[in-house]
Design a protein around this motif. Structure first.
Motif, PDB file in Angstrom:
ATOM      1  N   SER A 223       0.775  -1.083   0.205  1.00  0.00           N
ATOM      2  CA  SER A 223      -0.132   0.023   0.012  1.00  0.00           C
ATOM      3  C   SER A 223       0.813   1.157  -0.116  1.00  0.00           C
ATOM      4  CB  SER A 223      -1.110   0.182   1.144  1.00  0.00           C
ATOM      5  OG  SER A 223      -0.295   0.005   2.456  1.00  0.00           O
ATOM      6  N   PHE A 224       2.388   1.315   0.161  1.00  0.00           N
ATOM      7  CA  PHE A 224       3.130   2.305  -0.091  1.00  0.00           C
ATOM      8  C   PHE A 224       3.121   2.854  -1.164  1.00  0.00           C
ATOM      9  CE2 PHE A 224       7.247   4.079  -0.662  1.00  0.00           C
ATOM     10  CZ  PHE A 224       7.171   5.256   0.285  1.00  0.00           C
ATOM     11  N   LYS A 225       2.978   4.284  -1.055  1.00  0.00           N
ATOM     12  CA  LYS A 225       3.005   5.041  -2.438  1.00  0.00           C
ATOM     13  C   LYS A 225       4.078   6.151  -2.290  1.00  0.00           C
ATOM     14  CE  LYS A 225      -0.225   2.698  -4.451  1.00  0.00           C
ATOM     15  NZ  LYS A 225       0.046   1.613  -5.462  1.00  0.00           N
ATOM     16  N   PRO A 226       4.876   6.619  -3.332  1.00  0.00           N
ATOM     17  CA  PRO A 226       4.909   6.063  -4.568  1.00  0.00           C
ATOM     18  C   PRO A 226       5.679   4.806  -4.726  1.00  0.00           C
ATOM     19  CG  PRO A 226       6.632   8.001  -4.291  1.00  0.00           C
ATOM     20  CD  PRO A 226       5.885   7.674  -2.917  1.00  0.00           C
ATOM     21  N   ALA A 227       5.717   4.622  -6.156  1.00  0.00           N
ATOM     22  CA  ALA A 227       6.313   3.222  -6.458  1.00  0.00           C
ATOM     23  C   ALA A 227       7.897   3.514  -6.316  1.00  0.00           C
ATOM     24  CB  ALA A 227       6.152   3.038  -7.788  1.00  0.00           C
ATOM     25  N   PRO A 228       8.804   2.326  -6.238  1.00  0.00           N
ATOM     26  CA  PRO A 228      10.151   2.494  -5.858  1.00  0.00           C
ATOM     27  C   PRO A 228      10.893   3.268  -7.286  1.00  0.00           C
ATOM     28  CG  PRO A 228       9.501   0.506  -5.230  1.00  0.00           C
ATOM     29  CD  PRO A 228       8.286   1.185  -5.918  1.00  0.00           C
ATOM     30  N   TRP A 229      10.366   3.144  -8.437  1.00  0.00           N
ATOM     31  CA  TRP A 229      11.019   3.770  -9.623  1.00  0.00           C
ATOM     32  C   TRP A 229      10.787   5.324  -9.554  1.00  0.00           C
ATOM     33  CZ3 TRP A 229       7.808   6.306 -12.709  1.00  0.00           C
ATOM     34  CH2 TRP A 229       6.343   6.067 -12.652  1.00  0.00           C
ATOM     35  N   ALA A 230       9.518   5.611  -9.261  1.00  0.00           N
ATOM     36  CA  ALA A 230       9.063   7.013  -8.798  1.00  0.00           C
ATOM     37  C   ALA A 230       9.936   7.667  -7.894  1.00  0.00           C
ATOM     38  CB  ALA A 230       7.802   6.978  -8.603  1.00  0.00           C
ATOM     39  N   CYS A 231      10.525   6.906  -6.691  1.00  0.00           N
ATOM     40  CA  CYS A 231      11.396   7.571  -5.570  1.00  0.00           C
ATOM     41  C   CYS A 231      12.540   7.888  -6.151  1.00  0.00           C
ATOM     42  CB  CYS A 231      11.294   6.627  -4.467  1.00  0.00           C
ATOM     43  SG  CYS A 231       9.912   6.407  -3.437  1.00  0.00           S
ATOM     44  N   VAL A 232      13.224   7.099  -7.228  1.00  0.00           N
ATOM     45  CA  VAL A 232      14.409   7.408  -7.756  1.00  0.00           C
ATOM     46  C   VAL A 232      14.308   8.430  -8.922  1.00  0.00           C
ATOM     47  CG1 VAL A 232      16.276   6.410  -9.159  1.00  0.00           C
ATOM     48  CG2 VAL A 232      15.284   5.156  -7.312  1.00  0.00           C
ATOM     49  N   GLY A 233      13.013   8.392  -9.569  1.00  0.00           N
ATOM     50  CA  GLY A 233      13.013   9.394 -10.713  1.00  0.00           C
ATOM     51  C   GLY A 233      12.860  10.849 -10.489  1.00  0.00           C
ATOM     52  N   TRP A 234      12.413  11.207  -9.142  1.00  0.00           N
ATOM     53  CA  TRP A 234      12.292  12.414  -8.765  1.00  0.00           C
ATOM     54  C   TRP A 234      13.657  13.230  -8.849  1.00  0.00           C
ATOM     55  CZ3 TRP A 234       7.998  14.332  -9.692  1.00  0.00           C
ATOM     56  CH2 TRP A 234       6.576  13.649  -9.292  1.00  0.00           C
ATOM     57  N   TYR A 235      14.474  12.365  -8.582  1.00  0.00           N
ATOM     58  CA  TYR A 235      15.983  13.126  -8.395  1.00  0.00           C
ATOM     59  C   TYR A 235      16.394  13.412  -9.851  1.00  0.00           C
ATOM     60  CZ  TYR A 235      16.921  11.074  -4.212  1.00  0.00           C
ATOM     61  OH  TYR A 235      16.813  10.688  -2.577  1.00  0.00           O
ATOM     62  N   PHE A 236      15.800  13.353 -11.118  1.00  0.00           N
ATOM     63  CA  PHE A 236      15.989  13.910 -12.126  1.00  0.00           C
ATOM     64  C   PHE A 236      15.233  14.481 -12.906  1.00  0.00           C
ATOM     65  CE2 PHE A 236      17.681   9.263 -11.447  1.00  0.00           C
ATOM     66  CZ  PHE A 236      19.089   9.720 -11.725  1.00  0.00           C
ATOM     67  N   VAL A 237      14.133  14.984 -12.292  1.00  0.00           N
ATOM     68  CA  VAL A 237      12.986  15.989 -12.623  1.00  0.00           C
ATOM     69  C   VAL A 237      13.459  17.333 -12.342  1.00  0.00           C
ATOM     70  CG1 VAL A 237      10.538  16.554 -12.769  1.00  0.00           C
ATOM     71  CG2 VAL A 237      11.232  14.320 -12.617  1.00  0.00           C
ATOM     72  N   PRO A 238      13.825  18.278 -13.300  1.00  0.00           N
ATOM     73  CA  PRO A 238      14.182  19.527 -12.746  1.00  0.00           C
ATOM     74  C   PRO A 238      13.033  20.289 -11.854  1.00  0.00           C
ATOM     75  CG  PRO A 238      14.648  19.210 -14.982  1.00  0.00           C
ATOM     76  CD  PRO A 238      13.865  18.193 -14.739  1.00  0.00           C
ATOM     77  N   VAL A 239      13.451  21.209 -11.131  1.00  0.00           N
ATOM     78  CA  VAL A 239      12.719  22.011 -10.153  1.00  0.00           C
ATOM     79  C   VAL A 239      11.925  21.001  -9.148  1.00  0.00           C
ATOM     80  CG1 VAL A 239      10.852  23.615  -9.646  1.00  0.00           C
ATOM     81  CG2 VAL A 239      12.267  23.762 -12.007  1.00  0.00           C
ATOM     82  N   LEU A 240      11.195  20.008  -9.495  1.00  0.00           N
ATOM     83  CA  LEU A 240      10.792  19.064  -8.734  1.00  0.00           C
ATOM     84  C   LEU A 240      11.856  18.260  -7.763  1.00  0.00           C
ATOM     85  CD1 LEU A 240       7.611  17.573 -10.673  1.00  0.00           C
ATOM     86  CD2 LEU A 240       7.600  19.272  -9.050  1.00  0.00           C
ATOM     87  N   ASN A 241      12.891  18.285  -8.147  1.00  0.00           N
ATOM     88  CA  ASN A 241      14.109  17.526  -7.508  1.00  0.00           C
ATOM     89  C   ASN A 241      14.370  18.401  -6.451  1.00  0.00           C
ATOM     90  OD1 ASN A 241      15.265  19.275  -8.853  1.00  0.00           O
ATOM     91  ND2 ASN A 241      16.593  17.831  -9.924  1.00  0.00           N
ATOM     92  N   LEU A 242      13.847  19.441  -6.109  1.00  0.00           N
ATOM     93  CA  LEU A 242      14.358  20.303  -4.972  1.00  0.00           C
ATOM     94  C   LEU A 242      13.669  19.980  -3.586  1.00  0.00           C
ATOM     95  CD1 LEU A 242      14.321  23.814  -6.635  1.00  0.00           C
ATOM     96  CD2 LEU A 242      16.219  22.381  -6.281  1.00  0.00           C
ATOM     97  N   TRP A 243      12.431  19.306  -3.905  1.00  0.00           N
ATOM     98  CA  TRP A 243      11.572  18.875  -2.620  1.00  0.00           C
ATOM     99  C   TRP A 243      11.207  17.373  -2.928  1.00  0.00           C
ATOM    100  CZ3 TRP A 243       9.585  22.248  -5.861  1.00  0.00           C
ATOM    101  CH2 TRP A 243       8.374  21.904  -6.638  1.00  0.00           C
ATOM    102  N   MET A 244      10.789  16.847  -3.941  1.00  0.00           N
ATOM    103  CA  MET A 244      10.142  15.572  -3.919  1.00  0.00           C
ATOM    104  C   MET A 244      11.087  14.594  -3.388  1.00  0.00           C
ATOM    105  SD  MET A 244       7.291  15.884  -4.909  1.00  0.00           S
ATOM    106  CE  MET A 244       6.915  14.144  -4.941  1.00  0.00           C
ATOM    107  N   PRO A 245      12.372  14.461  -3.523  1.00  0.00           N
ATOM    108  CA  PRO A 245      13.279  13.355  -3.044  1.00  0.00           C
ATOM    109  C   PRO A 245      13.170  13.393  -1.392  1.00  0.00           C
ATOM    110  CG  PRO A 245      14.513  14.369  -4.787  1.00  0.00           C
ATOM    111  CD  PRO A 245      13.227  15.239  -4.440  1.00  0.00           C
ATOM    112  N   LEU A 246      13.043  14.637  -0.698  1.00  0.00           N
ATOM    113  CA  LEU A 246      12.950  14.810   0.592  1.00  0.00           C
ATOM    114  C   LEU A 246      11.453  14.336   1.102  1.00  0.00           C
ATOM    115  CD1 LEU A 246      13.314  15.923   3.419  1.00  0.00           C
ATOM    116  CD2 LEU A 246      12.685  18.119   2.564  1.00  0.00           C
TER     117      LEU A 246
END
Length: 343
Positions: A223-246
């Motif tokens: 039931s945990f969200k987001p998916a593991p691949w999304a947790c890694v993918g946020w590091y490569f998204v500009p602007v969003l990678n300022l807070w989504m990895p946290l």
């Protein structure tokens, strides 16, 4: 001092023995509630949890008891013991409560304790989906130590290199000239070494993040969200990678440990990462452009040294954060397996 052994009633059957720590885990899992009847050698009869010393594990309002409690009268449900002649049998005993000899049968027989081994009980019990939570955790939980130690192999040299370069830039007048330090930093060999350590460390760290997110799903039965691949993918998204990895790392920590003991380390890690990244990028651009800070290039190199030391601090904090997440998830997994009597 011997810990008190507890027994509890579930679906008309007696379960146990379990320790108080295991009772707490069962309460957290929703298997035991305030009105579940329990027994130990400290009690005279089977008693609701909220009337025992275990009530400290409960949270929220007690609420009304279920309507059906094995045909017991309201007086029996309220007081947790028979008020008049009653021949209702206690789970797992052969004598009727209120009948002659019932007092001796209130204590769980040793033979039943031997035959109702915890491992057999919990392996047979299944949750929604037809698979036991023990089996689910065993199948999907991944050890974090391999990826954590590989990350350390890249992070530790980065800390040492950053510290040495920072110290060298501060003491360059006595070790080597400022110009020689600039040539050393911009040399092809230094760029190759720092690039190898950076990208190798990032790959190993993101592997750790992926495994930690997958473990979070295992501990919550998917039931945990987001998916593991999304947790890694946020590091490569500009602007969003300022807070989504946290945000994703805080979510992983929230389901990894019910006491939520890691958020401070995670906040500390992310603030140092962002701060050191800004300092490092600024200092590198200034050094490459030969910008004179405070009227001389020496001032620029001092600023560069501070950025290197900040980078070393951020990497060290990342290692502490990884250690904390690994410890929380391993403890949570062990609690699930031990509560269910699985080694």
């Amino acid at each position: 001092m011997t810990e008190t052994a507890w027994f509890y009633e579930l679906k008309g059957e007696r379960r146990g023995p379990v320790s108080e720590a295991q009772v707490e885990a069962l309460v957290d899992a929703g298997i035991i509630d305030a009105h579940t009847r329990v027994w130990s050698e400290l009690l005279d009869s089977w008693t609701p949890v909220f009337k025992t010393d275990l009530r400290g594990f409960l949270s929220g309002p007690i609420g009304a008891p279920p309507l059906d409690q094995g045909g017991a009268s309201p007086e029996v449900q309220e007081e947790g013991r028979t008020q008049g002649p009653s021949h209702r049998r206690e789970p797992g005993t052969g004598a009727a409560q209120g009948a002659p000899g019932a007092a001796q049968d209130q204590a769980p027989p040793l033979s039943d304790m031997a035959t109702a081994a915890m491992g057999e009980v919990w392996e047979a019990e299944t949750l929604a989906g037809g698979e036991s939570d023990v089996a689910y955790v065993k199948q999907h939980f991944m050890r974090l130590e391999p990826s954590r130690y590989v990350t350390y192999l890249f992070f530790v040299p980065q800390i040492l290199l950053s510290g040495l370069l920072g110290f060298a830039s501060l003491t360059a007048e006595t070790v080597l000239t400022r110009a020689h330090f600039y040539d050393l930093w911009m040399s092809d060999g230094m760029i190759a070494v720092t690039s190898l350590l950076f990208f190798g460390g990032m790959i190993a760290f993101l592997t750790f993040v992926y495994r930690a997110a997958q473990n979070a799903g295992a501990l919550t039965r998917g039931s945990f969200k987001p998916a593991p691949w999304a947790c890694v993918g946020w590091y490569f998204v500009p602007v969003l990678n300022l807070w989504m990895p946290l945000k994703t790392m805080l979510a992983i920590a929230a389901v990894s440990d019910r006491w939520h003991r890691a958020p401070f380390k995670i906040w500390q890690w992310w603030l140092l990462v962002l701060g050191s990244a800004v300092l490092s990028l600024t200092a590198t651009l200034m050094v490459e452009s030969r910008v004179h800070l405070f009227g001389s290039f020496n001032g620029t190199l001092v600023f560069f040294a501070i950025s290197l030391l900040g980078e070393a601090a951020a990497i060290g904090c990342a290692m502490e954060m990884m250690k904390a997440v690994n410890r929380m998830q391993s403890r949570h997994r062990d609690e699930i397996l031990e509560t269910r009597g699985i080694d």
